[in-house]
Motif scaffolding. Structure first.
Motif, PDB file in Angstrom:
ATOM      1  N   ASP A  49       0.802  -1.227   0.000  1.00 27.46           N
ATOM      2  CA  ASP A  49       0.000   0.000   0.000  1.00 27.46           C
ATOM      3  C   ASP A  49       0.829   1.268   0.000  1.00 27.46           C
ATOM      4  OD1 ASP A  49      -2.598   1.404   0.364  1.00 27.46           O
ATOM      5  OD2 ASP A  49      -1.747   1.955   2.314  1.00 27.46           O
ATOM      6  N   ALA A  50       1.932   1.239   0.755  1.00 25.83           N
ATOM      7  CA  ALA A  50       2.573   2.515   1.050  1.00 25.83           C
ATOM      8  C   ALA A  50       3.963   2.218   1.589  1.00 25.83           C
ATOM      9  CB  ALA A  50       1.709   3.270   2.063  1.00 25.83           C
TER      10      ALA A  50
ATOM     11  N   ASP B  88       4.197   0.766   4.350  1.00 24.93           N
ATOM     12  CA  ASP B  88       3.980  -0.517   5.040  1.00 24.93           C
ATOM     13  C   ASP B  88       3.749  -1.621   4.014  1.00 24.93           C
ATOM     14  OD1 ASP B  88       1.450   0.738   4.427  1.00 24.93           O
ATOM     15  OD2 ASP B  88       0.450  -0.751   5.682  1.00 24.93           O
TER      16      ASP B  88
ATOM     17  N   TYR C 280      -4.688  -3.185   0.879  1.00 24.84           N
ATOM     18  CA  TYR C 280      -6.020  -2.754   1.320  1.00 24.84           C
ATOM     19  C   TYR C 280      -6.920  -2.555   0.101  1.00 24.84           C
ATOM     20  CZ  TYR C 280      -3.046  -1.259   5.304  1.00 24.84           C
ATOM     21  OH  TYR C 280      -2.131  -1.190   6.331  1.00 24.84           O
TER      22      TYR C 280
ATOM     23  N   GLY D 109      -3.299  -0.172   8.979  1.00 23.15           N
ATOM     24  CA  GLY D 109      -4.178   0.893   8.471  1.00 23.15           C
ATOM     25  C   GLY D 109      -5.652   0.501   8.511  1.00 23.15           C
TER      26      GLY D 109
ATOM     27  N   TYR E 273      -8.421   2.428   7.157  1.00 20.34           N
ATOM     28  CA  TYR E 273      -9.227   2.799   5.991  1.00 20.34           C
ATOM     29  C   TYR E 273     -10.706   2.559   6.272  1.00 20.34           C
ATOM     30  CZ  TYR E 273      -5.040   3.352   3.065  1.00 20.34           C
ATOM     31  OH  TYR E 273      -3.849   3.773   2.534  1.00 20.34           O
TER      32      TYR E 273
ATOM     33  N   TRP F 197      -9.434   8.310  -0.793  1.00 23.11           N
ATOM     34  CA  TRP F 197      -9.847   6.907  -0.653  1.00 23.11           C
ATOM     35  C   TRP F 197     -11.245   6.806  -0.051  1.00 23.11           C
ATOM     36  CZ3 TRP F 197     -11.066   5.450   4.268  1.00 23.11           C
ATOM     37  CH2 TRP F 197     -10.506   6.186   5.314  1.00 23.11           C
TER      38      TRP F 197
ATOM     39  N   TRP G 140      -3.773  14.777   5.804  1.00 18.95           N
ATOM     40  CA  TRP G 140      -2.748  13.729   5.677  1.00 18.95           C
ATOM     41  C   TRP G 140      -2.652  13.391   4.183  1.00 18.95           C
ATOM     42  CZ3 TRP G 140      -2.138   9.907  10.140  1.00 18.95           C
ATOM     43  CH2 TRP G 140      -1.208   8.906   9.856  1.00 18.95           C
TER      44      TRP G 140
ATOM     45  N   GLU H 209       5.424   9.765   4.320  1.00 21.30           N
ATOM     46  CA  GLU H 209       5.193   8.424   3.789  1.00 21.30           C
ATOM     47  C   GLU H 209       4.876   8.558   2.299  1.00 21.30           C
ATOM     48  OE1 GLU H 209       2.579   5.942   6.133  1.00 21.30           O
ATOM     49  OE2 GLU H 209       2.976   4.201   4.861  1.00 21.30           O
TER      50      GLU H 209
ATOM     51  N   TRP I 251      -1.578   8.043  -3.582  1.00 22.09           N
ATOM     52  CA  TRP I 251      -1.009   9.381  -3.777  1.00 22.09           C
ATOM     53  C   TRP I 251      -0.219   9.423  -5.072  1.00 22.09           C
ATOM     54  CZ3 TRP I 251       1.294   9.586   1.886  1.00 22.09           C
ATOM     55  CH2 TRP I 251       0.230   9.602   2.797  1.00 22.09           C
TER      56      TRP I 251
HETATM   57  O1  9MR Z   1      -4.119   8.056   3.702  1.00 25.90           O
HETATM   58  C1  9MR Z   1      -4.658   7.711   4.955  1.00 25.90           C
HETATM   59  C2  9MR Z   1      -5.113   8.973   5.661  1.00 25.90           C
HETATM   60  O2  9MR Z   1      -6.177   9.557   4.959  1.00 25.90           O
HETATM   61  C3  9MR Z   1      -5.510   8.638   7.084  1.00 25.90           C
HETATM   62  O3  9MR Z   1      -5.791   9.865   7.768  1.00 25.90           O
HETATM   63  C4  9MR Z   1      -4.381   7.893   7.791  1.00 25.90           C
HETATM   64  C5  9MR Z   1      -4.712   7.521   9.221  1.00 25.90           C
HETATM   65  O4  9MR Z   1      -5.726   6.594   9.284  1.00 25.90           O
HETATM   66  O5  9MR Z   1      -4.080   6.719   7.079  1.00 25.90           O
HETATM   67  C6  9MR Z   1      -3.610   6.970   5.780  1.00 25.90           C
HETATM   68  O6  9MR Z   1      -3.371   5.765   5.134  1.00 25.90           O
HETATM   69  C7  9MR Z   1      -2.292   4.969   5.606  1.00 25.90           C
HETATM   70  C8  9MR Z   1      -2.855   3.572   5.818  1.00 25.90           C
HETATM   71  O7  9MR Z   1      -3.744   3.600   6.889  1.00 25.90           O
HETATM   72  C9  9MR Z   1      -1.777   2.533   6.030  1.00 25.90           C
HETATM   73  N1  9MR Z   1      -0.795   2.582   4.972  1.00 25.90           N
HETATM   74  C10 9MR Z   1      -0.185   3.885   4.844  1.00 25.90           C
HETATM   75  C11 9MR Z   1      -1.226   4.911   4.503  1.00 25.90           C
HETATM   76  C12 9MR Z   1      -0.589   6.278   4.229  1.00 25.90           C
HETATM   77  O8  9MR Z   1      -0.114   6.893   5.374  1.00 25.90           O
END
Ligand code: 9MR
Length: 570
Positions: free
Chosen positions: A180-181, A183, A187, A335, A337, A376, A431, A543, A548
């Motif tokens: 995903d990112a 991590d 998802y 995460g 989501y 998302w 974020w 991150e 993104w």
């Molecule tokens: O992009 C997501 C952001 O909108 C939320 O505020 C945040 C906290 O829940 O999580 C971000 O998504 C993360 C995901 O939960 C786990 N993988 C990394 C993502 C980017 O930070």
């Protein structure tokens, strides 16, 4: 773990002349796009010291262009007064100096026919680097080659995800897809908007993306590389559907794994709770995929049909389970989501299903939704774009209503940008704020494709220039590009591969003040547009994430395509 060459930094500091140290310590007084200005289009620099006028000279000091600076305006998000320098009249590619009259401040600028092409390719390639269960080979990944990690052929059904045929602990096979990112988890909700956005990039700009060689393992087959890369994730998504049509939320470890390479991360993986948001997003993505992939039936035998069947099965499940929201189980810390309002997901899935079946559009939902920049958890605009892309498929009234709503928001974005001190449409910092800029650029380019109104193209270029350096942090936010770009992204591979440079082509999340505690030792501005630190610990600002990068792919390709740039043919 990489030590980040602190020794080397100390040494170079010792030998640097004193005046250079002062320059480095100063923030940039003139902000310019660090991969260059697009020769044929508008060119804005942001000036942060008071001045009346500017001039542009050649590298041999020959004066070529003069202009007056705009009125000083304050940007509340960075609490600074800035003035705009409009050098759009300069159209000849080359390297120049942009100077402020009377202040001695100057900055090197570049004007080029193709400032975003490298970014466009690298931003898709970044997905290849994030492939799960798959090695990055030296031939394709160069210095960033790595072994495969997370085979995901033995994924456990979590207690939250049991169904009659699949009790807790059942082993499933869910290989592939992108991490995903930063991590290593996967998802469905986030994958869906990402896949849609990459598909849309191809659909709107098939000539640009169709022949672009990204040097991935599939390059050279009969499919465009951008589709090959996207299918890598789509195929994983198909493995996340239960036999009853419902779709698991994620394939994940219980907690985030350490900062180690993928092949060194061995925690058990689980599928977690089926729910309506994930299933709707899945249905929408699969329906969209089936329409697109039906153009590639000989290259991809059976895939469009599989996607269509998967979409219907998920859609049917959603109708029987209309409001199951995701609840993060107590033993899971990755995460969430989690979305509490899924009306926009219903709208998106409804429109995609309507396009492939000819059934009625979910237009009653139109009045209940607030259209804003896609994220998302806000996928309504994706449904709107699908309607607008398929004029023959909706009745005229629905189409016109969608167009009205869409253009109202697109025009609103332009109004904000025109009134803003920095010429962008951001009026909040969430974020992943950089992805909001990219997604606003995406919306503008879709508007431009509908009506060819230059205001949209010009504003989208300013968005792209914000991401490449015209922002209060002075960073070009794409790894591997620009003079000052993120070196310490929150990305497990980049942090543990012993290579100083991060994996290239990733868009850092960007400034925001949502979380202050991620890097307790870092100095962090309280001003939202400045609150960014290039530190690995800063998961909230530094991150990277697939959702993104996708709008960055879209935006960089869309502008290049609109400017008539032809991709290199190998
Ligand atoms: O992009 C997501 C952001 O909108 C939320 O505020 C945040 C906290 O829940 O999580 C971000 O998504 C993360 C995901 O939960 C786990 N993988 C990394 C993502 C980017 O930070």
């Amino acid at each position: 773990m990489k030590t980040h060459h602190s020794k080397q930094t100390i040494l170079s500091f010792m030998f640097l002349p004193a005046f250079l140290l002062t320059i480095q310590a100063q923030e940039e007084k003139i902000l310019v796009p660090q991969t260059g200005y697009l020769a044929s289009q508008n060119k804005i620099a942001v000036v942060r010291v008071p001045a009346d006028s500017f001039y542009v000279s050649g590298m041999n000091d020959q004066l070529l262009y003069r202009g007056k600076l705009g009125k000083a305006e304050t940007w509340a998000f960075s609490n600074e007064k800035v003035q705009l320098a409009d050098l759009s009249g300069m159209t000849v590619p080359g390297d120049y100096l942009l100077s402020l009259a009377g202040s001695g401040e100057r900055r090197r600028i570049q004007i080029t026919a193709d400032p975003y092409g490298g970014i466009a390719s690298a931003a898709v390639k970044a997905f290849y680097y994030n492939r799960c269960s798959y090695p990055v080979l030296p031939k394709f990944g160069g210095r960033w080659a790595r072994k495969a990690g997370h085979p995901d052929t033995e994924v456990l059904v979590h207690s939250s995800a049991v169904s009659p045929g699949r009790p807790e602990g059942t082993l499933l096979s869910c290989p592939g897809g992108w991490y995903d990112a930063g991590d290593y988890n996967k998802y469905i909700v986030n994958s869906s908007i990402t896949v849609y956005t990459l598909f849309l990039a191809y659909e709107l700009y098939p000539d640009y993306w169709g022949s672009r060689d990204l040097n991935i393992p599939e390059s050279g087959n009969r499919l465009p590389d951008i589709l090959d890369e996207t299918l890598f994730n789509l195929r994983w998504m198909l493995t996340m559907q239960d036999t009853d049509g419902g779709v698991y939320h994620k394939c994940t470890t219980k907690q985030f794994e350490g900062f180690v390479m993928p092949e060194e991360a061995h925690e058990k993986r689980y599928v977690i709770q089926k729910n309506t948001a994930a299933s709707l997003d899945f249905a929408a993505t699969m329906a969209h995929a089936s329409a697109l992939l039906s153009n590639f039936k000989s290259e991809l035998p059976g895939l469009a049909d599989s996607c269509r069947r998967a979409a219907f099965a998920a859609w049917t499940w959603c109708k029987a389970n209309p409001d199951i929201l995701y609840e993060q189980p107590g033993d899971i810390g990755t995460g969430a989501y989690g979305d509490r309002d899924i009306r926009d997901e219903w709208f998106w899935a409804g429109t995609e299903i309507a396009v492939i079946t000819g059934s009625a559009f979910p237009d009653s939902l139109l009045d209940k939704l607030t259209f804003k920049t896609p994220t998302w958890d806000n996928v309504g605009p994706l449904g709107l774009i699908t309607v607008l892309k398929n004029p023959g498929k909706t009745d005229e009234k629905v189409y016109n209503k969608c167009q009205l709503l869409y253009m109202k928001y697109a025009n609103h974005l332009i109004d904000i940008a025109v009134q803003s001190a920095y010429p962008v449409s951001l009026d909040y910092f969430a974020w992943g704020s950089n992805s909001d800029v990219a997604n606003q650029g995406l919306l503008k380019m879709v508007a431009y494709s509908l009506n060819r109104d230059d205001r949209f193209l010009h504003s989208a270029i300013n968005d792209m220039n914000y991401l490449t350096g015209v922002n209060p942090t002075g960073y070009c936010f794409i790894t591997g590009f620009g003079e000052k770009s993120p070196m310490r992204i929150h990305h497990r591979q980049s942090a543990s591969d012993m290579i100083t440079e991060p994996v290239p082509g990733f868009l850092a999340g960007g400034p925001n003040t949502v979380v202050f505690t991620d890097c307790p030792d870092a100095k962090r501005s309280k001003l939202p547009a400045m609150s960014y630190v290039d530190e690995e610990c800063s998961y909230s600002t530094n991150e990277i994430a697939i959702n993104w990068n996708a709008p960055l792919v879209f935006l960089s390709g869309a502008i290049s395509s609109a400017a008539g740039i032809k991709p290199e043919i190998k």
